[in-house]
Design a protein around this motif. Structure first.
Motif, mmCIF file in Angstrom:
data_model
loop_
_atom_site.group_PDB
_atom_site.id
_atom_site.type_symbol
_atom_site.label_atom_id
_atom_site.label_comp_id
_atom_site.label_asym_id
_atom_site.label_seq_id
_atom_site.Cartn_x
_atom_site.Cartn_y
_atom_site.Cartn_z
ATOM 1 N N SER A 177 -11.397 7.496 -2.238
ATOM 2 C CA SER A 177 -11.670 6.067 -2.281
ATOM 3 C C SER A 177 -10.367 5.318 -2.501
ATOM 4 C CB SER A 177 -12.667 5.751 -3.397
ATOM 5 O OG SER A 177 -12.133 6.139 -4.653
ATOM 6 N N VAL A 178 -10.424 4.018 -2.325
ATOM 7 C CA VAL A 178 -9.246 3.188 -2.573
ATOM 8 C C VAL A 178 -9.026 3.103 -4.078
ATOM 9 C CG1 VAL A 178 -8.244 0.902 -2.331
ATOM 10 C CG2 VAL A 178 -9.569 1.873 -0.457
ATOM 11 N N LEU A 179 -7.864 3.524 -4.533
ATOM 12 C CA LEU A 179 -7.573 3.496 -5.959
ATOM 13 C C LEU A 179 -7.419 2.064 -6.442
ATOM 14 C CD1 LEU A 179 -4.910 6.353 -5.958
ATOM 15 C CD2 LEU A 179 -7.266 6.521 -6.761
ATOM 16 N N VAL A 239 0.817 -1.225 0.000
ATOM 17 C CA VAL A 239 0.000 0.000 0.000
ATOM 18 C C VAL A 239 0.842 1.262 0.000
ATOM 19 C CG1 VAL A 239 -1.839 -1.208 1.227
ATOM 20 C CG2 VAL A 239 -0.215 0.188 2.529
ATOM 21 N N CYS A 240 2.164 1.122 -0.047
ATOM 22 C CA CYS A 240 3.002 2.329 0.072
ATOM 23 C C CYS A 240 4.345 2.114 -0.594
ATOM 24 C CB CYS A 240 3.183 2.701 1.546
ATOM 25 S SG CYS A 240 4.105 4.233 1.820
ATOM 26 N N ARG A 283 7.800 4.002 -2.651
ATOM 27 C CA ARG A 283 8.667 5.105 -2.218
ATOM 28 C C ARG A 283 8.041 6.464 -2.500
ATOM 29 N NH1 ARG A 283 14.611 6.949 -4.373
ATOM 30 N NH2 ARG A 283 13.383 7.167 -6.269
ATOM 31 N N SER A 284 7.412 6.626 -3.654
ATOM 32 C CA SER A 284 6.773 7.911 -3.964
ATOM 33 C C SER A 284 5.678 8.232 -2.962
ATOM 34 C CB SER A 284 6.189 7.880 -5.384
ATOM 35 O OG SER A 284 7.212 7.704 -6.339
ATOM 36 N N SER A 285 4.910 7.203 -2.566
ATOM 37 C CA SER A 285 3.859 7.408 -1.566
ATOM 38 C C SER A 285 4.461 7.838 -0.235
ATOM 39 C CB SER A 285 3.054 6.120 -1.376
ATOM 40 O OG SER A 285 2.374 5.763 -2.555
ATOM 41 N N ALA A 286 5.569 7.206 0.161
ATOM 42 C CA ALA A 286 6.197 7.542 1.440
ATOM 43 C C ALA A 286 6.653 8.993 1.467
ATOM 44 C CB ALA A 286 7.374 6.607 1.709
ATOM 45 N N VAL A 287 7.212 9.465 0.342
ATOM 46 C CA VAL A 287 7.643 10.866 0.267
ATOM 47 C C VAL A 287 6.440 11.797 0.371
ATOM 48 C CG1 VAL A 287 8.726 12.615 -1.199
ATOM 49 C CG2 VAL A 287 9.714 10.314 -1.069
ATOM 50 N N PRO A 333 -6.437 6.594 -15.421
ATOM 51 C CA PRO A 333 -5.959 7.979 -15.521
ATOM 52 C C PRO A 333 -4.556 8.126 -14.934
ATOM 53 C CG PRO A 333 -7.428 7.752 -13.658
ATOM 54 C CD PRO A 333 -7.470 6.441 -14.379
ATOM 55 N N VAL A 334 -3.881 9.195 -15.352
ATOM 56 C CA VAL A 334 -2.547 9.488 -14.801
ATOM 57 C C VAL A 334 -2.673 9.776 -13.310
ATOM 58 C CG1 VAL A 334 -0.638 11.134 -14.868
ATOM 59 C CG2 VAL A 334 -1.668 10.322 -17.007
ATOM 60 N N LEU A 335 -1.780 9.203 -12.534
ATOM 61 C CA LEU A 335 -1.755 9.446 -11.092
ATOM 62 C C LEU A 335 -0.594 10.379 -10.751
ATOM 63 C CD1 LEU A 335 -2.371 5.824 -9.710
ATOM 64 C CD2 LEU A 335 -4.048 7.557 -10.358
ATOM 65 N N ASN A 336 -0.630 10.932 -9.541
ATOM 66 C CA ASN A 336 0.511 11.706 -9.066
ATOM 67 C C ASN A 336 1.017 11.118 -7.763
ATOM 68 O OD1 ASN A 336 -0.937 12.855 -6.812
ATOM 69 N ND2 ASN A 336 -1.811 14.382 -8.194
ATOM 70 N N GLU A 337 2.044 11.751 -7.198
ATOM 71 C CA GLU A 337 2.690 11.178 -6.022
ATOM 72 C C GLU A 337 1.793 11.162 -4.797
ATOM 73 O OE1 GLU A 337 3.726 15.582 -6.073
ATOM 74 O OE2 GLU A 337 3.561 13.930 -7.529
ATOM 75 N N HIS A 338 0.727 11.951 -4.809
ATOM 76 C CA HIS A 338 -0.191 11.960 -3.674
ATOM 77 C C HIS A 338 -1.236 10.845 -3.755
ATOM 78 C CE1 HIS A 338 1.313 15.652 -1.857
ATOM 79 N NE2 HIS A 338 1.422 16.141 -3.077
ATOM 80 N N ASP A 339 -1.200 10.083 -4.839
ATOM 81 C CA ASP A 339 -2.069 8.914 -4.959
ATOM 82 C C ASP A 339 -1.342 7.736 -4.319
ATOM 83 O OD1 ASP A 339 -4.250 10.102 -6.404
ATOM 84 O OD2 ASP A 339 -2.913 10.215 -8.130
ATOM 85 N N VAL A 340 -1.686 7.468 -3.065
ATOM 86 C CA VAL A 340 -0.935 6.512 -2.256
ATOM 87 C C VAL A 340 -1.280 5.082 -2.656
ATOM 88 C CG1 VAL A 340 -0.666 5.619 0.103
ATOM 89 C CG2 VAL A 340 -0.635 8.092 -0.328
#
Length: 465
Positions: free
Chosen positions: A186-188, A151-152, A154-158, A301-308
């Motif tokens: 919601s849960v992606l 669920v996490c 490296r990008s999510s951790a940052v 869709p494109v995700l970003n780093e805040h999409d954990v």
């Protein structure tokens, strides 16, 4: 089970979703010791406990996957279930006389997911555990956030680090998605469900050929020397740190040669690994390198780093190295190999193949050298984390932080988590102990650093070992 896995009072409801293929491979890997992600912060100011608890609660609301519980359903499928109401994680608080480094290693080896899920409570096991360690010095502490890697990444951790500091500092969480507040989070979906269909197709015979190729390459690759193959293992960490001037020279040298930093780090590791064998100079050794790719920008869709979640894929390449080669010869081959693989979209088409082989290695350790479960000499990330200290970080008293994951189950001999922090390269290098000893890895990392520094000084066309 670990006491931390005791169920909360809220029963789960049928929210969340089933685990995807990549998440399933991490669920299989974590009980053996690989896939515990830890974000650890050294704090010099007293932590307002209510503010911390509130910040973690808000993180749960923004990222429901962090509040999920991992469970095994009646039809033997792994799933993430969301409790009926947001239940903030209970922060474990304890006093410790250990230092920052030791507490990081302690957290890497605490494994609430070590028991089979079929013996877990019906409510499942949480995927996130925060711990606050009070140090002997007044006001000083270590905050450790421990996640199931499924669920996490490296990008999510940052992203979580940035959001947590923003929330504790009294501001927003730092989310960059302007649409984020318009609907209930919601849960992606899993990474496999977000890859464009045109990028997932591969002919059956090609898939079979690739699986055979990966398997044969695994059998013919060399490893670092193993120190102790019989004892129980844990994950330890050494750091590779450079000054701002050394880092600038290295990055300039990479730019001049068209090589990314990950290629230089992998090249230095292969040169140092072969040198550690003390064998004839003209003898080749073949090593595997895993390059981890953040796929968020390739998804629909494109995700970003805040999409954990876990949205990385892996590219595996093998390289033969002899004693006469220097840093840039090997680094350029590492860079070219993974770049060509990405051009052929293997970071998307081969996800299922590599997940399958990872699970087969877990089931059959004898398929790996000395049953070590080593699948590569080194793993690197395509891009480093780039971070500059903010006024907020200084106000909160964040003196140091490290994010990395455990590797003592299936995985590489050395996993490199690289950050360029205030212009200085800082790599957390994790390894399985006592399969490799601390001295062995300290010597290897120091040699890698020396190769990188010396290689940054040579002129174009020269080589350095």
């Amino acid at each position: 089970m670990d006491p931390e896995t005791q169920p909360q009072s809220d029963p789960p409801i049928d929210l969340g979703r089933a685990a995807g293929g990549t998440e399933y491979s991490w669920i299989r890997a974590v009980p053996g010791g690989t896939g515990t992600t830890v974000l650890s912060l050294l704090l010099s100011n007293p932590v307002p406990f209510p503010a911390l608890q509130s910040a973690l609660h808000n993180l749960h609301i923004s990222h429901p996957i962090l509040g999920s519980r991992l469970t095994l359903t009646s039809d033997s499928r792994f799933s993430f279930f969301i409790p009926a109401s947001h239940v903030s994680p209970q922060i474990l608080r304890s006093a410790s006389s250990s230092d920052f480094h030791s507490l990081l290693e302690l957290e890497l080896n605490r494994n609430p997911w070590s028991d089979p899920l079929d013996s877990a409570p019906a409510e499942g096991v949480p995927v996130f555990f925060p711990t606050l360690y009070d140090l002997p010095e007044p006001g000083r502490s270590v905050l450790a956030l421990r996640f199931h890697t499924a669920v996490c990444d490296r990008s999510s951790a940052v992203a979580i680090l940035m959001e947590l500091m923003g929330l504790m500092g009294g501001g927003g969480g730092g989310r960059s998605d302007p649409e984020g507040d318009k609907e209930e989070p919601s849960v992606l979906l899993a990474i496999e469900d977000l890859i464009p269909k045109k990028d997932t197709w591969k002919p059956f015979w090609v898939r079979g050929k690739d699986l055979v190729g990966y398997s044969l390459n695994g059998f013919r690759t060399s490893t670092l020397r193993f120190e102790d193959t019989g004892s129980d293992r844990s994950t330890e960490m050494v750091r590779l740190e450079m000054t701002e001037e050394e880092t600038k020279r290295l990055l300039d040298a990479c730019t001049a040669r068209g090589v990314k930093l990950c290629g230089a780090i992998a090249g230095a590791a292969l040169v140092a690994a072969r040198s550690s064998k003390q064998i004839e100079e003209d003898r080749y050794e073949t090593y595997s390198v895993v390059t981890l790719i953040d796929c968020r920008k390739y998804l629909e869709p494109v995700l970003n780093e805040h999409d954990v979640g876990f949205y990385h894929s892996a590219i595996t390449n093998t390289h033969s190295v002899h004693g006469g080669e220097g840093l840039w010869e090997v680094a350029e081959r590492c860079h070219t190999a993974y770049s060509n693989a990405m051009s052929n979209k293997k970071h998307l088409t081969d996800i299922g193949d590599l997940n399958f082989l990872m699970c087969k290695a877990i089931e059959n350790p004898l398929l790996t050298p000395s049953s070590s479960l080593r699948t590569a000499v080194i793993s690197v990330f395509e891009e480093p984390v780039i971070y500059r200290t903010s006024e907020l970080q200084q106000r909160l008293g964040v003196e140091d932080y490290v994010g990395c994951a455990s590797v003592h189950g299936v995985g590489p001999s050395i996993g490199v988590f690289d950050t360029i922090r205030d212009g200085r390269l800082d790599c957390a290098c994790v390894y399985p102990s006592p399969l490799h000893s601390r001295k062995q890895m300290e010597d290897l990392v120091e040699h890698m650093k020396r190769i990188l520094i010396e290689g940054s000084h040579v002129d174009e066309g020269d080589s350095a070992e």
